[in-house]
Write a protein that holds these residues in place. Sequence first.
Motif, short mmCIF file in Angstrom:
data_model
loop_
_atom_site.label_atom_id
_atom_site.label_comp_id
_atom_site.label_asym_id
_atom_site.label_seq_id
_atom_site.Cartn_x
_atom_site.Cartn_y
_atom_site.Cartn_z
N MET A 1 0.84 -1.17 0.00
CA MET A 1 0.00 0.00 0.00
C MET A 1 0.89 1.24 0.00
O MET A 1 1.86 1.32 0.74
N LYS A 2 0.52 2.22 -0.81
CA LYS A 2 1.23 3.49 -0.87
C LYS A 2 0.42 4.55 -0.12
O LYS A 2 -0.80 4.56 -0.17
N TYR A 3 1.15 5.43 0.57
CA TYR A 3 0.53 6.49 1.36
C TYR A 3 1.14 7.84 1.03
O TYR A 3 2.32 7.94 0.70
N ARG A 4 0.30 8.86 1.17
CA ARG A 4 0.76 10.24 1.17
C ARG A 4 0.40 10.83 2.52
O ARG A 4 -0.71 10.65 3.01
N LEU A 5 1.36 11.50 3.12
CA LEU A 5 1.19 12.09 4.45
C LEU A 5 1.48 13.58 4.35
O LEU A 5 2.58 13.98 4.01
N TYR A 6 0.46 14.39 4.61
CA TYR A 6 0.60 15.85 4.62
C TYR A 6 0.55 16.30 6.07
O TYR A 6 -0.41 15.99 6.78
N VAL A 7 1.58 17.04 6.53
CA VAL A 7 1.63 17.44 7.93
C VAL A 7 2.03 18.89 8.10
O VAL A 7 2.68 19.48 7.25
N SER A 8 1.63 19.42 9.25
CA SER A 8 2.05 20.75 9.65
C SER A 8 2.04 20.82 11.17
O SER A 8 1.35 20.06 11.84
N GLY A 9 2.84 21.72 11.70
CA GLY A 9 2.86 21.97 13.13
C GLY A 9 2.54 23.43 13.38
O GLY A 9 2.66 24.28 12.50
N PHE A 10 2.12 23.71 14.60
CA PHE A 10 1.75 25.08 14.95
C PHE A 10 2.07 25.32 16.42
O PHE A 10 1.91 24.43 17.25
N CYS A 11 2.56 26.53 16.71
CA CYS A 11 2.77 26.97 18.09
C CYS A 11 2.04 28.28 18.27
O CYS A 11 2.02 29.11 17.38
N GLY B 1 -2.59 16.71 10.36
CA GLY B 1 -2.17 15.98 9.19
C GLY B 1 -3.31 15.25 8.50
O GLY B 1 -4.38 15.05 9.08
N VAL B 2 -3.03 14.91 7.27
CA VAL B 2 -3.95 14.13 6.46
C VAL B 2 -3.15 12.97 5.87
O VAL B 2 -2.08 13.16 5.30
N ILE B 3 -3.69 11.77 6.04
CA ILE B 3 -3.09 10.56 5.49
C ILE B 3 -4.01 10.05 4.39
O ILE B 3 -5.20 9.84 4.63
N LEU B 4 -3.45 9.86 3.21
CA LEU B 4 -4.21 9.33 2.07
C LEU B 4 -3.55 8.06 1.59
O LEU B 4 -2.33 8.00 1.45
N ASN B 5 -4.36 7.02 1.32
CA ASN B 5 -3.77 5.81 0.75
C ASN B 5 -4.13 5.71 -0.73
O ASN B 5 -4.92 6.52 -1.24
#
Length: 135
Positions: A1-11, A25-29
């Motif tokens: 299975m292939k995944y795309r992971l979009y992430v960000s952090g915030f303070c 984050g958003v994980i898409l397969n």
Amino acid sequence: MKYRLYVSGFCNNTRNLQSSMGIGGVILNDRGEEKVFSEMIGKGTIMEAHCYAILHGINEILNDKTAKFINVYSTNLLIIDYLNKKNVKLPMKAEALLEKILEILDTAKISIKYEYFEVNDYVYVRNLAEEAIKV
């Protein structure tokens, strides 16, 4: 299975070394399924928030034993450059977190690619990180 992971952090205060951190984050397969996460993770720096976002997303993906490939997209170019083995200097705590990520992936034997994306290209991910602090 292939995944795309979009992430960000915030303070909530990027000038403070001990600010409330949120990750999103958003994980898409490759079947088109989506999983979203948004979480407040304690106190630290913006750099650490981005590292924790990547770590959280990768751990979620590794729950799927059929995972073979992850394409990680982060809004932090310095972290992406570090993960792509470019000669960049990071704060010690952020570097330790990223080394942990590399170790986990090496053990899991999963192919991975790291790419930068502008936060404006996927504002939803940034909003997830911001909302985590507001909850």
